[in-house]
Design a protein around this motif. Structure first.
Motif: not given
Length: 410
Positions: A103, A106, A109, A210, A213-214, A217-218
């Protein structure tokens, strides 16, 4: 780490058995590279089998990455004792608090995309209860916000009112009624609940759910192909079965207490809500060091221990989602000259069920991780599996230096 917890057991297991080779590239340089790691891999393979027994683990998986290439990735033991299902390098395990490291990436980023200001009050990104509004993402990520870590409501949510959670705010009630333990920024208290709140802040700042997003971005950019949110939908039939730790060298595997099937970890989100593999964890540790993923300045924010008002680093040497410690090789390996190596690391424990750990030596492009489906235990009080990861990663650094020296001589 203190000396006691950092490197209390310095024994290194040696073996001449061949185990694993790197994928070959062209020319003589490749054969030198392969030869050096082949020896260390063989020795680590023997150690892996020894540790599975000596730490009393149903299964154990270890992966090592050097300069972005997974040079060791091996599983031993059973993912499910009752069915006899063997653990494999693709078996997913709960990795507990390593979700915090994920996390934090993220978060980093979003900082680089100018979507999140670390020191801005979180009320800038959404509506929160009064005592949370002035908190910052920096405080939540560094455990200096004062949010409670463990309470009765968390136990009830994890083991009794079991249900899937898909949005972080669905878990706010676990800690919303708890007062802040101290004035934000004034002290340190490790808190998974703080990362639940941080997960929501990041989603609002990005205007992206969320979990999406993970992935965005990850997991996708860091090639974490086997990492999934720990809901009831994740890895059905493939995930490891978890077992409470038992007495050392328990002769009857059936005497192990299987972890309760009635457990929810999805409510933890960025505080502990993921399953992953050792190879995904070393991928994360490597790719986060690359300039096309994060800038040096942003990476330094994550991997620098946060200081408290007295000017001293917090008691866990915690940065933002990572712990940072130094190892003086000469103190633990006789005959070695003084050499200080910076380690960036994080562990994760799912209570009475699973344990995982990832460690990186960024200076050398080296990382190591393990996953297992119980809690390592030993009759030797000085034994520590995480300590062994430091020592073995140094072995790879030594081999890497030999490789580079040989390449330069050719």
């Amino acid at each position: 780490m203190t000396k006691t917890t950092q490197l209390t057991a310095a024994a290194i297991v040696l073996s001449s058995t061949s185990f694993f080779t790197l994928a070959k590239s062209e020319g003589e340089h490749a054969s030198v590279h392969t030869s050096q790691f082949k020896t260390v891999n063989a020795e680590l393979n023997e150690a892996l089998n020894t540790w599975q027994q000596s730490f009393n683990l149903p299964s154990l998986v270890i992966a090592v990455s050097i300069e972005g290439q997974t040079v060791f990735n091996q599983a031993v033991g059973l993912a499910d004792i009752e069915s006899g299902r063997a653990a494999t390098i693709q078996t997913p395990y709960s990795v507990g608090s390593i979700a915090k490291s994920m996390t934090s990436l993220a978060m980093a980023r979003l900082v680089e995309q100018n979507k999140l200001a670390l020191h801005a009050p979180i009320e800038q990104y959404g509506s929160y209860q009064n005592d949370w509004q002035a908190l910052t993402s920096y405080q939540l990520a560094s455990h200096t916000a004062g949010i409670v870590h463990y309470n009765k409501a968390r136990v009830e949510r994890e083991f009794e009112s079991v249900r899937d959670h898909w949005l972080p705010q669905q878990a706010f009630d676990v800690f919303a009624d708890e007062p802040l333990a101290f004035k934000a920024g004034s002290d340190f208290q490790y808190s998974s609940s703080g990362y639940i709140l941080l997960s929501d802040v990041l989603a609002k700042a990005a205007n992206t759910p969320y979990l999406q997003l993970m992935r965005q971005e990850v997991f996708a950019p860091l090639k974490m192909q086997h990492t999934l949110f720990d809901s009831s939908l994740a890895n059905s039939g493939e995930e490891a079965v978890y077992y409470a730790p038992v007495k050392f060298n328990e002769p009857d595997n059936k005497a192990r207490q299987r972890d309760t099937a009635k457990r929810d970890r999805s409510f933890l989100f960025g505080g502990g809500g993921y399953q992953s593999t050792a190879s995904d964890l070393v991928n994360m540790a490597w790719y986060m060091t690359q300039d096309d993923y994060l800038s040096d300045a942003t990476r330094a924010l994550l991997t620098t221990p946060v200081t408290l008002p007295d000017g001293k680093a917090n008691p866990q040497n915690y940065g933002l989602g990572w712990r940072i410690h130094d190892m003086d090789v000469s103190q633990y390996i006789p005959g070695k000259p003084q050499q200080i190596i910076k380690g960036v690391h994080h562990g994760g424990t799912t209570a009475n069920a699973a344990n995982a750990y990832v460690l990186s030596f960024p200076e050398f492009g080296a990382s190591i991780a393990y996953t297992t489906n119980s809690i390592p235990s030993s009759e030797d009080p000085q034994a520590n599996l995480q300590v062994q990861m430091w020592l073995w990663l140094y072995r790879y650094v030594e081999a890497l230096n030999l490789v580079n020296e040989n390449k330069n001589a050719l």
